[in-house]
Design an enzyme around this catalytic site. Structure first.
Site, PDB file in Angstrom:
ATOM      1  N   ASN A 204       0.857  -1.186   0.000  1.00 17.57           N
ATOM      2  CA  ASN A 204       0.000   0.000   0.000  1.00 17.57           C
ATOM      3  C   ASN A 204       0.895   1.239   0.000  1.00 17.57           C
ATOM      4  OD1 ASN A 204      -2.526   1.680   0.790  1.00 17.57           O
ATOM      5  ND2 ASN A 204      -1.068   2.181   2.398  1.00 17.57           N
ATOM      6  N   GLU A 205       0.602   2.176  -0.869  1.00 19.79           N
ATOM      7  CA  GLU A 205       1.351   3.443  -0.922  1.00 19.79           C
ATOM      8  C   GLU A 205       2.842   3.182  -0.708  1.00 19.79           C
ATOM      9  OE1 GLU A 205      -0.507   6.609   1.354  1.00 19.79           O
ATOM     10  OE2 GLU A 205      -2.273   6.541   0.070  1.00 19.79           O
ATOM     11  N   GLU A 327      -8.735   3.931  -2.324  1.00 24.08           N
ATOM     12  CA  GLU A 327      -8.939   4.889  -1.221  1.00 24.08           C
ATOM     13  C   GLU A 327      -9.405   6.182  -1.848  1.00 24.08           C
ATOM     14  OE1 GLU A 327      -5.815   5.491   1.699  1.00 24.08           O
ATOM     15  OE2 GLU A 327      -5.252   3.373   1.578  1.00 24.08           O
ATOM     16  N   GLN A 376     -13.211   6.116   5.226  1.00 17.05           N
ATOM     17  CA  GLN A 376     -13.254   4.724   5.565  1.00 17.05           C
ATOM     18  C   GLN A 376     -14.638   4.414   6.095  1.00 17.05           C
ATOM     19  OE1 GLN A 376      -9.891   3.455   7.951  1.00 17.05           O
ATOM     20  NE2 GLN A 376      -8.403   4.437   6.596  1.00 17.05           N
TER      21      GLN A 376
HETATM   22  O1  AHR Z   1      -6.949   6.414   4.924  1.00 16.80           O
HETATM   23  C1  AHR Z   1      -5.909   6.936   5.697  1.00 16.80           C
HETATM   24  C2  AHR Z   1      -4.538   6.732   5.057  1.00 16.80           C
HETATM   25  O2  AHR Z   1      -4.476   7.445   3.865  1.00 16.80           O
HETATM   26  C3  AHR Z   1      -4.191   5.335   4.652  1.00 16.80           C
HETATM   27  O3  AHR Z   1      -3.701   4.573   5.702  1.00 16.80           O
HETATM   28  C4  AHR Z   1      -3.129   5.553   3.632  1.00 16.80           C
HETATM   29  O4  AHR Z   1      -3.059   4.515   2.683  1.00 16.80           O
HETATM   30  C5  AHR Z   1      -3.491   6.892   3.020  1.00 16.80           C
HETATM   31  O5  AHR Z   1      -2.418   7.739   2.958  1.00 16.80           O
END
Ligand code: AHR
Length: 523
Positions: A204-205, A327, A376
């Site tokens: 992730n990222e 996201e 989220q």
């Molecule tokens: O959603 C909050 C954060 O935002 C996540 O953990 C990350 O992937 C993004 O930078």
């Protein structure tokens, strides 16, 4: 019959970036400014239900309290997962949940989260508030949550601080039916049958919290880790490469150039705000300039996806690889009095209009966008549900997901939108954003957001290849831009029947109130 619009009107209308079509000429007899032309017969691409997906990270009160209260809690629960939240979320047809992060995923060691709860080791959640993570909610609890909701699990694997072996073991633990160390461990922990895991994120990222890697380096790392994400008999994994969080087309070029053959999807993250990363703006106390700014940023997603899709087309003409916007959403300053690392924010009518525009854009790109996950699901960022101990409320954004669920699995109906403009100072936006779909029974749904918080938008909708006999609708709006639900007044913002649409000469005519989201059903 329709009369052709004059060129000057067409040139104003081309400003409509929201519906993301080449400006086709639309002809009409009337003086109504907002016009939608629905090509009902051209419905082809399916809007994957997963475009209406969600994201749950071990962050703040998203998982703990948002879902997990533990089996001994006074809050009614099923084996520890609270019932009220499950009941609310069932109504929006959650198709998929991405878990356990986010940034948390690249620090998460899944073996700490299985086995007897009292024996699970604790860890520090270094990204989100430096709080102690109990690991009481782990793989089995997440899978049971997905079963309760009837949704797909989307697991985010640890590339940043984990090993390929750890990743392989996790997939084997979850999905292998035969005899092996990992499958036997799963059985010892109470689960005989393997689960199905369709979606697996390889990091992730990874340009940031997932290891601060360059695109070139991550492409190699991705290939290495993805090799060990095995398809055990009966389970086929969609392997997701981690993508950028802004318009970084270089990242896509490198990843697709080096690793297209090893991936089934690549992600994109897109957060919107009114200010900067340092001062994002208040979720509730904002002016019209801030309303305008976040909508402008939202509509820019269309260009971002269009350009990303162009890069993807170079490496993947058959469109085998999905773009997962895994996201997305609004990101405001944390509410006063809350832990700054918990990202808890209120959610107003503005968030609802933003969500409606986002979903319209994602629908329009469903030929390439195969999944999207709002960030989220509970108590964090642009949440569906907010909780306070035993209390729970749903947000205006939740209502948009409930109203738009008719698009899930339906065929996208191409539309041309000629929109008037919404002006703020010297800047303009289109007055409306829209998308349409045809469901399995042949009913057409069109979702329209009215962006201007001051003036209603009159619109006319012509249908090609469809005889409209009946139109009904639902609306989400309020008197104030920042209207929101609270634990004291849980229903301040909720959908109502929309009676303002009529059929005249085969066309749908309606006036959409200022700052609203409507969904019309046309039979
Ligand atoms: O959603 C909050 C954060 O935002 C996540 O953990 C990350 O992937 C993004 O930078």
């Amino acid at each position: 019959m329709f009369r052709k619009l004059t060129l000057s009107i067409v040139s104003i209308l081309i400003l409509n970036a929201c519906a993301c079509f080449a400006a086709t000429e639309i002809s009409s007899d009337s003086n109504i400014i907002n016009k939608i032309f629905i090509h009902a017969e051209a419905a082809k691409e399916t809007i994957n239900p997963e475009i209406y997906g969600h994201f749950a990270e071990h962050l703040g009160r998203c998982v703990y309290e948002g879902f997990w209260v533990g089996p001994d809690s006074k809050i009614p629960n099923v084996n520890g997962t609270r019932k009220d939240v499950i009941e609310a979320l069932k109504k929006i047809n959650v198709p998929v949940i991405r878990w356990p992060g986010g940034c948390f995923a690249d620090e998460y060691h899944w073996k700490d989260g299985v086995g007897p709860a009292e024996k699970r080791p604790e860890m520090v959640n270094t990204h989100w508030g430096m709080v102690t993570e109990s690991n009481k909610f782990g793989t089995h609890e997440f899978m049971e949550l997905c079963e309760l909701l009837g949704c797909q699990p989307y697991i985010s694997g640890n590339v940043g601080s984990g090993t390929p072996e750890e990743m392989q073991d996790w997939v084997e633990y979850m999905t292998f039916a035969g005899k092996s160390q990992m499958a036997d461990l799963r059985r010892a922990n109470g689960r005989e049958k393997p689960w199905k895991v369709k979606y697996f994120g390889v990091g992730n990222e990874n340009w940031g919290c997932g290891g601060n890697m360059s695109a070139e380096y991550y492409a190699d790392v991705f290939k290495r880790y993805a090799t060990y994400v095995r398809n055990y008999p009966g389970n086929n994994v969609v392997k997701v490469a981690s993508g950028p969080g802004w318009a970084d087309y270089h990242w896509f070029e490198v990843l697709l150039g080096k690793a297209a053959g090893q991936m089934d999807a690549i992600s994109l993250h897109y957060y919107v705000m009114s200010g900067s990363w340092e001062h994002k703006g208040s979720a509730v106390d904002f002016n019209e300039g801030e309303w305008f700014k976040v909508l402008k940023n939202t509509l820019n997603l269309d260009e971002l996806i269009t350009k990303t899709a162009a890069v993807m087309n170079k490496y993947d003409k058959p469109k085998r690889i999905g773009l997962f916007v895994d996201e997305w959403g609004t990101w405001w300053d944390v509410e006063k009095g809350e832990n700054p690392g918990f990202l808890y924010q209120q959610n107003t009518l503005r968030d609802a209009v933003v969500a409606g525009c986002f979903l319209n854009i994602l629908n329009q790109h469903c030929d390439r966008v195969k999944m999207a996950n709002i960030a989220q699901i509970n108590n964090v960022l642009q949440a569906m549900v907010l909780t306070k101990g035993e209390k729970m409320i749903v947000t205006p954004t939740y209502h948009v997901f409930e109203m738009y669920k008719v698009h899930q699995g339906s065929k996208l109906v191409p539309i041309d939108v000629n929109s008037g403009t919404y002006q703020n100072g010297s800047d303009t936006l289109p007055a409306i954003s829209a998308s349409a779909s045809k469901d399995k029974k042949g009913k057409i749904h069109i979702s329209i957001c009215s962006l201007n918080p001051q003036s209603p938008a009159e619109f006319e909708c012509a249908l090609e290849g469809f005889q409209a006999k009946k139109v009904t609708g639902r609306i989400l709006t309020a008197d104030a831009m920042n209207a929101h639900n609270t634990f004291e007044k849980a229903d301040a913002v909720k959908p109502a029947e929309f009676k303002g649409a009529e059929i005249k000469d085969g066309k749908i005519l309606a006036t959409i109130p200022a700052k609203s989201v409507i969904v019309l059903a046309i039979e």
